[in-house]
Enzyme design. Structure first.
Site, PDB file in Angstrom:
ATOM      1  N   HIS A 134     -27.459  59.824  84.609  1.00 50.67           N
ATOM      2  CA  HIS A 134     -27.361  60.591  85.847  1.00 50.67           C
ATOM      3  C   HIS A 134     -28.659  60.413  86.639  1.00 50.67           C
ATOM      4  O   HIS A 134     -29.751  60.359  86.058  1.00 50.67           O
ATOM      5  CB  HIS A 134     -27.119  62.079  85.544  1.00 50.67           C
ATOM      6  CG  HIS A 134     -26.759  62.845  86.780  1.00 50.67           C
ATOM      7  ND1 HIS A 134     -27.700  63.227  87.696  1.00 50.67           N
ATOM      8  CD2 HIS A 134     -25.557  63.257  87.270  1.00 50.67           C
ATOM      9  CE1 HIS A 134     -27.093  63.851  88.702  1.00 50.67           C
ATOM     10  NE2 HIS A 134     -25.785  63.876  88.465  1.00 50.67           N
ATOM     11  N   GLU A 187     -30.452  62.338  88.262  1.00 51.89           N
ATOM     12  CA  GLU A 187     -31.491  63.356  88.049  1.00 51.89           C
ATOM     13  C   GLU A 187     -32.262  63.085  86.752  1.00 51.89           C
ATOM     14  O   GLU A 187     -33.450  63.394  86.653  1.00 51.89           O
ATOM     15  CB  GLU A 187     -30.853  64.758  88.067  1.00 51.89           C
ATOM     16  CG  GLU A 187     -30.429  65.142  89.488  1.00 51.89           C
ATOM     17  CD  GLU A 187     -29.273  66.121  89.584  1.00 51.89           C
ATOM     18  OE1 GLU A 187     -28.903  66.735  88.571  1.00 51.89           O
ATOM     19  OE2 GLU A 187     -28.723  66.242  90.697  1.00 51.89           O
ATOM     20  N   SER A 194     -21.229  65.247  96.354  1.00 53.28           N
ATOM     21  CA  SER A 194     -20.689  66.209  97.329  1.00 53.28           C
ATOM     22  C   SER A 194     -19.175  66.093  97.498  1.00 53.28           C
ATOM     23  O   SER A 194     -18.660  66.242  98.608  1.00 53.28           O
ATOM     24  CB  SER A 194     -21.399  66.072  98.677  1.00 53.28           C
ATOM     25  OG  SER A 194     -22.789  66.314  98.524  1.00 53.28           O
ATOM     26  N   GLU A 223     -22.298  57.285  91.949  1.00 57.24           N
ATOM     27  CA  GLU A 223     -22.908  58.455  92.575  1.00 57.24           C
ATOM     28  C   GLU A 223     -24.063  58.014  93.460  1.00 57.24           C
ATOM     29  O   GLU A 223     -25.207  57.894  92.973  1.00 57.24           O
ATOM     30  CB  GLU A 223     -23.431  59.413  91.497  1.00 57.24           C
ATOM     31  CG  GLU A 223     -22.354  59.948  90.587  1.00 57.24           C
ATOM     32  CD  GLU A 223     -22.730  61.313  90.023  1.00 57.24           C
ATOM     33  OE1 GLU A 223     -21.982  62.265  90.242  1.00 57.24           O
ATOM     34  OE2 GLU A 223     -23.790  61.419  89.398  1.00 57.24           O
ATOM     35  N   GLY A 281     -20.564  68.360  91.110  1.00 58.44           N
ATOM     36  CA  GLY A 281     -21.652  69.279  90.818  1.00 58.44           C
ATOM     37  C   GLY A 281     -21.421  70.609  91.504  1.00 58.44           C
ATOM     38  O   GLY A 281     -20.764  71.515  90.984  1.00 58.44           O
ATOM     39  N   GLY A 282     -21.945  70.740  92.713  1.00 54.87           N
ATOM     40  CA  GLY A 282     -21.933  72.014  93.439  1.00 54.87           C
ATOM     41  C   GLY A 282     -20.567  72.688  93.467  1.00 54.87           C
ATOM     42  O   GLY A 282     -20.440  73.873  93.120  1.00 54.87           O
ATOM     43  N   GLY A 295     -25.645  66.485  95.951  1.00 53.99           N
ATOM     44  CA  GLY A 295     -26.180  67.806  96.266  1.00 53.99           C
ATOM     45  C   GLY A 295     -26.660  67.955  97.704  1.00 53.99           C
ATOM     46  O   GLY A 295     -27.315  68.930  98.043  1.00 53.99           O
ATOM     47  N   ASN A 336     -19.749  68.988  86.541  1.00 54.69           N
ATOM     48  CA  ASN A 336     -21.131  68.866  86.053  1.00 54.69           C
ATOM     49  C   ASN A 336     -21.857  70.142  86.472  1.00 54.69           C
ATOM     50  O   ASN A 336     -22.276  70.273  87.616  1.00 54.69           O
ATOM     51  CB  ASN A 336     -21.781  67.621  86.665  1.00 54.69           C
ATOM     52  CG  ASN A 336     -23.223  67.452  86.222  1.00 54.69           C
ATOM     53  OD1 ASN A 336     -23.707  68.193  85.358  1.00 54.69           O
ATOM     54  ND2 ASN A 336     -23.915  66.483  86.801  1.00 54.69           N
ATOM     55  N   TRP A 337     -21.981  71.064  85.521  1.00 52.98           N
ATOM     56  CA  TRP A 337     -22.586  72.371  85.844  1.00 52.98           C
ATOM     57  C   TRP A 337     -24.111  72.285  85.952  1.00 52.98           C
ATOM     58  O   TRP A 337     -24.758  73.274  86.301  1.00 52.98           O
ATOM     59  CB  TRP A 337     -22.189  73.426  84.797  1.00 52.98           C
ATOM     60  CG  TRP A 337     -20.755  73.852  84.842  1.00 52.98           C
ATOM     61  CD1 TRP A 337     -19.864  73.593  85.849  1.00 52.98           C
ATOM     62  CD2 TRP A 337     -20.039  74.629  83.867  1.00 52.98           C
ATOM     63  NE1 TRP A 337     -18.634  74.148  85.550  1.00 52.98           N
ATOM     64  CE2 TRP A 337     -18.729  74.797  84.338  1.00 52.98           C
ATOM     65  CE3 TRP A 337     -20.383  75.198  82.640  1.00 52.98           C
ATOM     66  CZ2 TRP A 337     -17.750  75.506  83.630  1.00 52.98           C
ATOM     67  CZ3 TRP A 337     -19.413  75.899  81.919  1.00 52.98           C
ATOM     68  CH2 TRP A 337     -18.116  76.050  82.413  1.00 52.98           C
ATOM     69  N   LYS A 338     -24.654  71.145  85.577  1.00 46.37           N
ATOM     70  CA  LYS A 338     -26.115  70.948  85.631  1.00 46.37           C
ATOM     71  C   LYS A 338     -26.837  72.114  84.935  1.00 46.37           C
ATOM     72  O   LYS A 338     -26.331  72.645  83.952  1.00 46.37           O
ATOM     73  CB  LYS A 338     -26.561  70.740  87.079  1.00 46.37           C
ATOM     74  CG  LYS A 338     -25.774  69.609  87.764  1.00 46.37           C
ATOM     75  CD  LYS A 338     -26.368  69.123  89.047  1.00 46.37           C
ATOM     76  CE  LYS A 338     -25.531  67.986  89.598  1.00 46.37           C
ATOM     77  NZ  LYS A 338     -26.087  67.387  90.801  1.00 46.37           N
TER      78      LYS A 338
HETATM   79  P1  PGA Z   1     -22.753  67.251  93.734  1.00 42.91           P
HETATM   80  O1  PGA Z   1     -23.261  66.648  92.344  1.00 42.91           O
HETATM   81  O2  PGA Z   1     -21.264  67.320  93.669  1.00 42.91           O
HETATM   82  O3  PGA Z   1     -23.413  68.587  93.828  1.00 42.91           O
HETATM   83  O4  PGA Z   1     -23.213  66.306  94.808  1.00 42.91           O
HETATM   84  C1  PGA Z   1     -22.626  65.557  91.739  1.00 42.91           C
HETATM   85  C2  PGA Z   1     -23.394  65.093  90.528  1.00 42.91           C
HETATM   86  O5  PGA Z   1     -24.628  65.105  90.558  1.00 42.91           O
HETATM   87  O6  PGA Z   1     -22.811  64.724  89.483  1.00 42.91           O
END
Ligand code: PGA
Length: 240
Positions: free
Chosen positions: A90, A92, A198, A156, A219-220, A162, A10-12
């Site tokens: 998601h 966010e 994470s 999640e 994500g990260g 994050g 997930n490159w956001k």
């Molecule tokens: P993260 O993000 O690995 O940076 O915690 C995961 C996500 O939001 O899908």
């Protein structure tokens, strides 16, 4: 029942990592592990051209597919472009765009209708966990989903996204088993339930070896090709 791992990036709201579209990049499809990328809409076409299995981070909810909706890209258009997946719910999007459980369920319905595979994100906040509400939250989020369909889930926990704080393998397994227990019998064995929050090379193995964890939504660490590659390789060497 042997489920294949799905390792999803997930490159956001970030540019594509260096070299992502080159042959041999860790984002490319492979046989032993399902690998997929959720880029921004700007990069989605480049991913598709490079042969990457691509999903959108969001699909606008217009059941008619096309029309006068400035700024939106519908689920139908994602499907037309060659996208395979779409993220729904998601945290966010729930937090910053006010998406409710019902909005998420509506998105899932349209995604299925147009032939996209929804990856449904669910999870509790830190406060909800402190109050012991984590299972109620999941149950509420799932209660209005069409669970008789082929769905992919991502557990999640919001407090782990994050933040560098990962759920322990035991916490994650407990929630994944709970999610699976809510599925109809004929879907229990096949539904892929990803962990997100994470995930990184250092904790991928202990998470992926849990019986109900079928991959990761990352994500990260997915923005760093070497880290993403390490997670994909970990999955490839493990039996689910
Ligand atoms: P993260 O993000 O690995 O940076 O915690 C995961 C996500 O939001 O899908």
């Amino acid at each position: 029942m042997q489920r294949k791992y799905l390792i999803a990036a997930n490159w956001k709201m970030n540019p594509a990592p260096q070299g992502a579209y080159e042959g041999g990049s860790p984002y490319m499809p492979r046989d032993d592990v399902d690998v997929a990328v959720f880029p921004t809409i700007l990069d989605a076409c480049k991913c598709l051209e490079a042969g990457i299995r691509t999903g959108s981070q969001h699909g606008a909810l217009h059941p008619d597919g096309y029309g006068a909706h400035t700024g939106d890209v519908s689920m139908q258009m994602l499907k037309d472009s060659g996208c395979e997946f779409v993220l729904c719910g998601h945290s966010e999007r729930r937090q910053y765009h006010g998406e409710s459980d019902q909005d998420v369920a509506n998105q899932v319905g349209v995604a299925l209708e147009v032939g996209l595979r929804p990856v449904i994100c669910m999870g509790e906040t830190e406060q909800e966990r402190e109050l012991g509400q984590e299972k109620n939250i999941i149950q509420a989020q799932m209660s209005i989903l069409p669970l008789n369909m082929d769905l992919t889930f991502a557990y999640e926990p919001v407090w782990a996204i994050g933040t560098g704080n990962t759920a322990t393998p035991e916490q994650a397994q407990e929630m994944h088993a709970f999610i699976r227990s809510l599925l109809p019998d004929d879907k229990k064995g096949t539904a892929q339930i990803l962990y997100g929050g994470s995930m990184k090379p250092e904790n991928a193995e202990e998470l992926l070896q849990q019986p109900d964890i079928d991959g990761g939504l990352i994500g990260g660490a997915s923005l760093k090709p070497d880290q993403f590659a390490a997670i994909v390789e970990t999955a490839a060497t493990m039996k689910n």
